[in-house]
Design an enzyme around this catalytic site. Structure first.
Site, mmCIF file in Angstrom:
data_model
loop_
_atom_site.group_PDB
_atom_site.id
_atom_site.type_symbol
_atom_site.label_atom_id
_atom_site.label_comp_id
_atom_site.label_asym_id
_atom_site.label_seq_id
_atom_site.Cartn_x
_atom_site.Cartn_y
_atom_site.Cartn_z
ATOM 1 N N ILE A 73 7.320 1.252 3.138
ATOM 2 C CA ILE A 73 6.197 0.457 2.636
ATOM 3 C C ILE A 73 6.409 -1.011 3.010
ATOM 4 O O ILE A 73 7.299 -1.689 2.477
ATOM 5 C CB ILE A 73 6.057 0.604 1.112
ATOM 6 C CG1 ILE A 73 5.986 2.090 0.721
ATOM 7 C CG2 ILE A 73 4.831 -0.158 0.636
ATOM 8 C CD1 ILE A 73 4.879 2.872 1.390
ATOM 9 N N GLU A 119 0.799 4.157 10.837
ATOM 10 C CA GLU A 119 -0.672 4.257 10.820
ATOM 11 C C GLU A 119 -1.159 5.416 11.696
ATOM 12 O O GLU A 119 -2.197 5.340 12.334
ATOM 13 C CB GLU A 119 -1.336 2.943 11.282
ATOM 14 C CG GLU A 119 -0.773 1.677 10.698
ATOM 15 C CD GLU A 119 -1.026 1.535 9.210
ATOM 16 O OE1 GLU A 119 -1.707 2.399 8.646
ATOM 17 O OE2 GLU A 119 -0.541 0.566 8.623
ATOM 18 N N ALA A 159 -6.700 -0.660 9.052
ATOM 19 C CA ALA A 159 -5.446 -1.185 9.593
ATOM 20 C C ALA A 159 -5.247 -0.771 11.045
ATOM 21 O O ALA A 159 -4.755 -1.557 11.868
ATOM 22 C CB ALA A 159 -4.272 -0.701 8.734
ATOM 23 N N PHE A 198 0.863 -1.184 0.000
ATOM 24 C CA PHE A 198 0.000 0.000 0.000
ATOM 25 C C PHE A 198 0.892 1.223 0.000
ATOM 26 O O PHE A 198 1.599 1.479 0.980
ATOM 27 C CB PHE A 198 -0.887 -0.048 1.242
ATOM 28 C CG PHE A 198 -1.937 1.018 1.351
ATOM 29 C CD1 PHE A 198 -3.174 0.861 0.761
ATOM 30 C CD2 PHE A 198 -1.701 2.179 2.094
ATOM 31 C CE1 PHE A 198 -4.161 1.827 0.901
ATOM 32 C CE2 PHE A 198 -2.675 3.151 2.226
ATOM 33 C CZ PHE A 198 -3.918 2.968 1.632
#
Length: 401
Positions: A180, A380, A259, A146
């Site tokens: 990533i 996140e 997530a 992602f």
């Protein structure tokens, strides 16, 4: 008045597991307990014996792991159809907890695969994109990543520089993404880029000309995880590579909330593993001719950590029930991520003090978990960003800019 006699050591009850103090199991359904048991057993059998070595080497057998996790049914397990199990949010959270009890890097692989890459395609993709990628990703035959974070655009994704321009019927993608997970082993990347129509997502097969994903080495955290840079140099994509259902930053931010929910549970798995290790070590370690666990300072530490673990678990379960009812809000996810990761890293650090010098070795998991949680604390959404999300909800004032 006679004082009450103190119980002898032999008459004292057996130790209670930290989560048993609050009878957490009674809040779960039979199906949720069975899923947790299945994931825990598989993780203990297939992952735990190897994870210290993977962390030490800074490398994992990613494709073998993906197939193992796909066979276990945890890749995209909370999604419906396309080979996905369609479990409840709570069941998915419990699976994340058991995986992170082994290592945050392994839970990260599952989170990025299922809650970011797969979820983006499942939620925003065309039927053709879903059929092309999701069954293979659920089985672990394909690995996804992602691409949102950039070298100069982490907490502020609106500042991204990656862009896509039309060239006839095609799109041409240029830019760089950073930090990533799964990047250099991925078969498909979901990449977010600026266009004349706003931010859009693209499904990019990683064998496309101009795409590369150099791995980031020399990490001190998440070493049992693949972390990469994504480089797009005139990557030419057909028109149907765009995710048709996502327009603007709401698309990638919605994926991030998926997530983050897994992290709310997952971080507690790392904390629980540290606490179980510390309790066992303190019982076996003799100091001044007595078990370390018999000292008041040690018991105070264990009591405080068990309290925070139990509170975090109650919070996670409450948020999971809200999610299953379709009532969970982004600021509630921020509350869970902020609290549970912050408390998990505090527990890991405190457990290290109980183990003393032994706590810094890979023979025990506590410092490995603490190092991993340093990354979980900031990916996140950093703790600062989640605090501001909560602050905006409380005051109505935007403090990001």
């Amino acid at each position: 008045m006679k004082s009450s006699p103190q119980p002898s050591r032999s008459s004292q009850s057996a130790p209670v597991h930290p989560l048993d103090l609050l009878a957490i199991d009674g809040l779960l359904t039979d199906e949720e307990r069975e899923i947790r048991r299945t994931v825990r057993a598989a993780a203990d059998r297939d992952l735990r014996p190897h994870v210290a070595g993977w962390f030490d080497e800074g490398a994992i057998p990613a494709r073998e792991l993906a197939r193992t996790l796909g066979g276990l049914g945890v890749l995209g397990m909370h999604l419906e159809g396309y080979g996905c199990a369609g479990t409840s949010a709570v069941a998915y959270g419990l699976a994340c907890m058991e995986l992170e009890a082994v290592d945050s890097g392994l839970r990260s692989l599952v989170s990025v695969q299922g809650s970011l890459a797969m979820y983006a395609i499942w939620k925003f993709g065309s039927e053709e994109q879903k059929q092309r990628w999701l069954p293979g990703m659920a089985a672990g035959e394909y690995i996804g990543c992602f691409g949102l974070t950039e070298p100069d655009a982490g907490s502020d994704p609106g500042a991204m520089r990656t862009h896509a321009k039309r060239d006839g019927a095609d799109w041409v993608l240029n830019g760089t993404k950073m930090w990533i997970t799964n990047g250099s082993v991925a078969d498909v990347a979901v990449v977010w880029a600026r266009t004349e129509e706003g931010v859009r997502g693209f499904v990019v097969p990683t064998d496309t000309h101009g795409f590369s994903a150099p791995e980031i080495k020399r990490k001190l955290s998440l070493r049992a995880s693949v972390t990469s840079e994504l480089v797009m140099d005139d990557v030419r994509l057909p028109a149907d590579a765009m995710l048709p259902g996502a327009r603007g930053l709401s698309g990638p931010l919605g994926c991030l909330n998926e997530a983050r929910f897994g992290i709310v549970f997952g971080a507690l798995g790392a904390a629980r593993d540290c606490l179980e290790t510390a309790i066992s070590y303190a019982a076996d370690r003799t100091v001044f001719a007595r078990p370390l666990s018999s000292y008041q300072l040690t018991q105070a530490k264990l009591a405080d950590m068990s309290l925070e673990l139990g509170k975090g678990m109650l919070l996670a379960l409450h948020l999971g029930r809200l999610k299953d009812a379709g009532a969970l809000t982004p600021e509630q996810i921020s509350v869970g991520k902020l609290n549970n990761v912050r408390e998990a890293i505090a527990i890991a650090r405190e457990c290290r003090t109980i183990l003393g010098a032994n706590g810094i070795t890979l023979e025990y998991p506590v410092l490995r978990h603490a190092n991993n949680l340093e990354s979980v604390l900031t990916y996140e959404g950093t703790s600062e960003v989640h605090a501001l999300v909560i602050g905006k909800a409380l005051t109505g004032e935007q403090a990001f800019r």
